[in-house]
Design an enzyme around this catalytic site. Structure first.
Site, short mmCIF file in Angstrom:
data_model
loop_
_atom_site.label_atom_id
_atom_site.label_comp_id
_atom_site.label_asym_id
_atom_site.label_seq_id
_atom_site.Cartn_x
_atom_site.Cartn_y
_atom_site.Cartn_z
N ASP A 91 0.87 -1.18 0.00
CA ASP A 91 0.00 0.00 0.00
C ASP A 91 0.91 1.23 0.00
OD1 ASP A 91 0.97 0.14 2.56
OD2 ASP A 91 -0.95 -0.13 3.56
N ASP A 267 -7.71 -7.91 0.58
CA ASP A 267 -6.77 -8.08 1.68
C ASP A 267 -7.52 -7.73 2.95
OD1 ASP A 267 -6.61 -5.00 1.33
OD2 ASP A 267 -5.58 -5.41 3.21
N CYS A 305 -13.29 -28.67 7.84
CA CYS A 305 -12.04 -28.01 7.42
C CYS A 305 -10.93 -29.04 7.22
CB CYS A 305 -11.62 -26.97 8.45
SG CYS A 305 -10.06 -26.14 8.05
N CYS A 307 -7.65 -28.33 7.07
CA CYS A 307 -6.33 -27.81 7.45
C CYS A 307 -5.64 -28.74 8.44
CB CYS A 307 -6.43 -26.38 7.98
SG CYS A 307 -6.71 -26.23 9.75
N CYS A 310 -7.03 -28.64 12.06
CA CYS A 310 -8.29 -29.35 12.27
C CYS A 310 -8.10 -30.86 12.16
CB CYS A 310 -9.35 -28.86 11.29
SG CYS A 310 -9.92 -27.20 11.69
N HIS A 336 -5.20 -22.06 10.75
CA HIS A 336 -6.60 -22.40 10.47
C HIS A 336 -7.33 -21.25 9.79
CE1 HIS A 336 -10.74 -23.65 10.71
NE2 HIS A 336 -10.98 -22.46 11.24
ZN LIG Z 1 -8.94 -25.83 10.08
#
Ligand SMILES: [Zn+2]
Length: 370
Positions: A91, A267, A305, A307, A310, A336
């Site tokens: 930015d 963003d 999820c 990830c 998880c 996560h």
């Molecule tokens: Zn997760």
């Protein structure tokens, strides 16, 4: 830089695109995690790559103050400095400077401000803002604009938008002095909540012919429906063959709503900042991990999820880390939340490719989760 429009959703204004930059290709719609001080807090570059992060945002204001853009340049530029070889957007620093209400002095030429760290006086104007970003070596640079607080009267918003246009032109001319650079510059549409001002801002920026356009001055306190309305109003004035970036927005549901209105890039500090505060996103809404009800909860943050957090850890363990103020709490929560955002944009892209994005939009609204 080249932007390819791959396909459009037939029932909404959602677009599936591909942005080619000097440091690689970005699939759009895209979410850019924020690396304020040349780091996404608690994440290594390898962890970010593993999560599938394609582009980061870094803040010129913070890097100008510490360690200084010239220092970054002398040690090889921002990519080398932070060990990140994929694209970076910076930015202009304007948003942070304009937030320092008591520490700044604005003129038609630029803005003088004092560092929030040690009170040192700095000066920022359109040419300096481009020079700082050129020194950092980001792939995508942003113009310096006059960032207006909300609410603002039509008169104030008009004056601020016009000053932003003058600054946009100065940034553009300064950037054009380096025709061989691979760094590109985006314009920023301003005009607060006033459709006539937004339209004028967009049309005059488009006439300057920037490689991409951002919508600025939103998510500053206005009601959500109004934010969506403004995005919708600006969209028709932006050229189809250029990327559109909505600055500083927002929740996963905001991303979906904005994509439906033609936005390609986002963003926001929300996933990373919230992670450190123990606020975790799930398909069904957020959870606050410190709540006592998770003390002995053996389940993952979100059953759906994929990830690593998880797949490995329970809510009980994550609550324990948070309560004990362990560093790993920030690391795992950030993994996560970033995965959740990146997965959201991945699914958005898939649904647009299938020309079924409207179904995804309806499902997001039905869940009403974020
Ligand atoms: Zn997760």
């Amino acid at each position: 830089m080249k932007f390819e429009l791959i396909t459009k959703d037939p029932k909404t204004r959602a677009r599936r695109g591909r942005l080619h930059t000097a440091h690689g290709v970005i699939e759009t719609p895209i979410f850019m995690p924020v690396g304020t001080q040349a780091t996404v807090k608690s994440m290594t570059p390898d962890q970010l790559r593993e999560l599938g992060v394609e582009i980061l945002l870094c803040n010129s204001y913070h890097l100008l103050l510490r360690p200084g853009h010239e220092t970054v340049k002398r040690v090889g530029g921002l990519h080398r400095f932070m060990g990140w070889n994929r694209p970076i957007l910076t930015d202009s620093g304007g948003f942070q400077v304009f937030s320092l209400t008591s520490l700044r002095e604005i003129s038609e030429d630029g803005v003088r401000f004092q560092s929030h760290l040690d009170g040192t006086s700095y000066y920022l104007n359109p040419e300096i803002a481009v020079d700082i970003q050129m020194a950092l070596g980001s792939d995508i640079m942003m113009i310096l604009d006059d960032c207006l607080a909300y609410p603002a009267s039509h008169f104030e918003a008009d004056r601020s938008m016009k000053r932003s246009l003058v600054w946009a032109e100065r940034c553009h001319q300064h950037w054009k002095k380096n025709p061989e650079t691979s760094q590109v510059l985006f314009g920023i549409v301003q005009g607060s909540i006033y459709p006539d001002l937004r339209r004028e801002s967009a049309e005059r920026l488009v006439a300057m012919d920037f490689p991409g356009y951002a919508i600025g001055g939103l998510a500053v306190g206005e009601p959500k429906p109004l934010m969506y309305e403004i995005i919708e109003q600006v969209d028709p004035y932006l050229p189809e063959e250029k990327p559109r970036y909505l600055m500083g927005v927002g929740t996963p549901a905001d991303l979906v709503e904005a994509v439906a209105r033609g936005v390609d890039m986002f963003d926001c500090v929300m996933p990373t900042r919230h992670a450190r505060n123990g606020w975790l996103f799930t398909r069904e809404g957020h959870i606050v991990i410190k709540n006592a009800k998770y003390k002995e909860d053996p389940g993952p943050i979100d059953e759906t999820c994929g990830c690593i957090v998880c797949r490995t850890f329970s809510r009980a363990y994550l609550r324990h880390l948070f309560m004990a103020n362990e560093i790993l709490s920030s690391v795992l929560n950030t993994i996560h939340n970033l995965y959740f955002y990146l997965d959201t944009v991945r699914r958005i892209r898939q649904f647009i490719e299938l020309h079924r994005f409207d179904e995804f939009l309806v499902e997001t609204r039905r869940l009403g989760a974020h």
